[in-house]
Design a protein around this motif. Structure first.
Motif, PDB file in Angstrom:
ATOM      1  N   GLN A 172       0.215   6.000  -7.189  1.00  0.00           N
ATOM      2  CA  GLN A 172      -0.276   6.732  -6.246  1.00  0.00           C
ATOM      3  C   GLN A 172       0.421   7.986  -5.722  1.00  0.00           C
ATOM      4  O   GLN A 172      -0.163   9.192  -5.794  1.00  0.00           O
ATOM      5  CB  GLN A 172      -1.294   6.089  -5.322  1.00  0.00           C
ATOM      6  N   ASP A 193      -4.661   3.516   1.822  1.00  0.00           N
ATOM      7  CA  ASP A 193      -5.124   4.901   2.162  1.00  0.00           C
ATOM      8  C   ASP A 193      -4.377   5.414   3.515  1.00  0.00           C
ATOM      9  O   ASP A 193      -4.373   6.838   3.536  1.00  0.00           O
ATOM     10  CB  ASP A 193      -6.631   4.916   2.272  1.00  0.00           C
ATOM     11  N   ARG A 194      -3.972   4.761   4.288  1.00  0.00           N
ATOM     12  CA  ARG A 194      -3.085   4.962   5.530  1.00  0.00           C
ATOM     13  C   ARG A 194      -1.638   4.704   5.292  1.00  0.00           C
ATOM     14  O   ARG A 194      -0.998   5.869   5.531  1.00  0.00           O
ATOM     15  CB  ARG A 194      -3.429   4.213   6.825  1.00  0.00           C
ATOM     16  N   ASP A 235      -3.656  -1.086   4.542  1.00  0.00           N
ATOM     17  CA  ASP A 235      -4.558  -0.056   4.176  1.00  0.00           C
ATOM     18  C   ASP A 235      -3.816   0.758   3.422  1.00  0.00           C
ATOM     19  O   ASP A 235      -3.017   1.800   3.832  1.00  0.00           O
ATOM     20  CB  ASP A 235      -5.409   0.512   5.097  1.00  0.00           C
TER      21      ASP A 235
END
Length: 367
Positions: A272, A210-211, A208
């Motif tokens: 990102q 986002d983690r 993930d």
């Protein structure tokens, strides 16, 4: 007794010690050993009525001929990934049986991973006396704790990961090191743990971003040298990012249409987090070079055990190393399940790190 042996699938360090052990153990009993070149491909290429064809596809193995090969990597018999049941011309099992019978082969000893040993189990069902020996640097053959090649692959990976630190640190980047491991993340998990990298992404747990990315950013920011290291299995996946399917991963890297998961993770980090990366696929370097002490020892032991089983009249078996002890199970055992990382006991999927919850009573390699 005339024994045939072959190596199939990818080469790994430790095959030659096993070949030497089989040859010497058989020679002590007065048995002949014939090595088939290039795995099952070599067997299928033989015309038993053509001496030149036989010489091209096989070779006699003698005590003098295998002298010193235990100190070298690869396989003197060479190898291929061919499964005689999957050819465009149809199932060639009958051809294999014909060649073995015509050459007077009384029993086969096969050294290979999942694909090679599946066909070996099939041959056993056809009545051929077979002893299977598991080898794969992914260590993912079901039924055994250990496969020849795993220890050396981990050792090579740890050395390379630590060597790459100098470049990653010099440029203050995030290192993304991709290791072999299509179905099992055990090689990445153990190599990442021993090299003490910041995060490890394994095949069994989708990443993930986002983690994971904030964790890597924190790792880099909190490191006085301003860099971070992440290891990822080639069979890992990223949530929300198209991944290679099993068919793609089964191809040689040069023939794949899709980029690897390590490359995809590196792109996400750059986009990102806005920082540079060092992306490295260790690939064939993991299986290159001489075997370490562990793979020499296991290779020699597996080879000797295979001959001892045949001497006792046992057949249709796969040699194993379980709980630190050598043994054997039915050749078809690998068909009964899949071998993967015990995520609950050995891995923290929220931190992307090894989690050694249990130590007492576990085998040396923490399977």
């Amino acid at each position: 007794m005339r024994i045939g042996i072959l190596t199939g699938g990818g080469d790994v360090p430790g095959l030659n010690p096993c070949i030497r052990s089989i040859t010497l153990s058989a020679d002590d009993l007065g048995w002949d050993v014939i090595g088939f070149r290039r795995g099952w491909e070599g067997v299928l290429g033989i015309d038993p009525d053509d001496p030149e064809s036989v010489a091209h596809g096989s070779m006699p193995l003698t005590r003098e001929g295998v002298r010193g090969i235990d100190r070298t990597g690869g396989t003197i018999l060479h190898t291929s990934r061919l499964d005689p049941r999957t050819l465009k011309a149809g199932d060639q099992t009958a051809k294999v049986l014909h060649v073995l019978d015509a050459l007077g082969i009384d029993a086969m000893i096969t050294l290979g991973g999942d694909g090679t040993l599946r066909f070996s189990a099939h041959l056993s069902e056809q009545g051929v006396p077979v002893i299977s020996i598991p080898k794969t640097m992914d260590n993912d053959v079901y039924g055994t704790d250990y496969c020849i090649g795993f220890s050396t692959a981990v050792s090579r990976s740890v050395e390379a990961i630590n060597a790459l630190r100098t470049t990653v640190e010099s440029h203050e980047r995030i290192g993304v090191i991709e290791l072999f491991g299509r179905r099992s993340g055990e090689t990445a998990l153990l190599a990442g743990f021993l090299a003490q990298v910041d995060r490890t992404v394994i095949s069994e747990v989708p990443a993930d971003l986002d983690r994971l990315l904030p964790l890597l950013a924190e790792d880099k920011g909190s490191n006085p040298a301003h860099y971070a290291m992440c290891v990822i299995s080639e069979g890992a996946s990223i949530q929300g990012v198209a991944s290679e399917n099993g068919h793609e991963l089964s191809k040689p890297a040069s023939e794949r249409d899709d980029i690897g998961v390590g490359h995809k993770l590196g792109r996400a980090i750059q986009k990102q987090l806005g920082c540079g990366i060092v992306h490295q696929e260790l690939a064939y370097l993991m299986r290159a070079g001489d075997p370490d002490a562990m793979d020499r020892m296991v290779g020699l032991a597996f080879g000797g055990l295979a001959i001892q089983l045949l001497q006792r009249g046992e057949k249709g078996r796969m040699v194993t190393l379980k709980g630190g002890n050598y043994g054997h199970v039915p050749a078809g055992t690998l068909l009964e399940g899949t071998k993967s990382v015990d995520v609950g006991g050995l891995y923290d999927p929220t931190a992307y790190r090894a989690k050694l919850m249990r130590i007492e009573g576990m085998p040396m390699f923490l399977y």
